[in-house]
Write a protein that holds these residues in place. Sequence first.
Motif: not given
Length: 288
Positions: A202-225
């Motif tokens: 994610a290209v971002t000006d605000t660290p932590g506000a890029d939504g990557l953690e939310d995406l990781a949780r979604y992918l984790g539910s599909h056994a993708i880390q």
Amino acid sequence: MSIRSLLALVDGGETSENAIEAAVSVGRAFDAYVEVLHVETPVNPYMSVLSAGDGLAASVKLVDDFAQETRNRAMKAEELFRSRCIGAGLSVIAPDAARPDGASFSWHLVTGHDNPELARRGRLFDMIVMARPDSKDGGADSAALEAALFDTARPVLIAGRKPLAVADAHVAVAWDASREAARSVGAALPFLRLAKRVTAIAVTDTPGADGLEDLARYLGSHAIQPQLHPVPREECSIAETLHHAISEMAADLTVMGAYGHSVIGEFLFGGVTRDMLKDQHIPLFLAH
């Protein structure tokens, strides 16, 4: 989503080899049916236009040149199918035949125009595979590319010069939490499950506000880390920053949303998509 069928547009142009090699690779990885489609443009409709008025000899030559180019493209496309599918000993069937278990491939030559044929036929396949159109075919503004992305309602794999080994791929996911990015990620789950490595960027000006953690949780539910890779916005554009990051990590495939609109006077694709479409090496997985 599972990938059970692919429509591969092989137009006989300079990048056709990239398209058929990517289609074969994906078809074998998912034991899918792959229909290799070549759309041969009719010559007759152009005859009356080109031969009207003065300069008949020059007009006839234009028609003859167009007809020869059309034949050459069809011959090249079929030769590629014969060498990459028949010559390689793959399972080759007729387009209307019963589909066997495992990967199978067919050759389908039709007469018409790329964009309406691709739009109509592509809606009944799980995915479209095509090469980046070269400048002679409109490049990023190609009508066939527009039809594939906006008129089939299917994800599109844009083949690159770099071969795609699906099971050994390092897949980069370009994430901005948009609807198009979410659709691309959902459609690409079969690729992400098989990938050797997944990196979410994610290209971002605000660290932590890029939504990557939310995406990781979604992918984790599909056994993708995935590995998470926030990229600070540079002085250059988002497109250039993203392109630089993906190139640096040597990704084999990039998953991203396709942005666009078909309004006269405006570019078809947004800056990020357009910039990535210019890179002839990395395959792109796009959805709109």
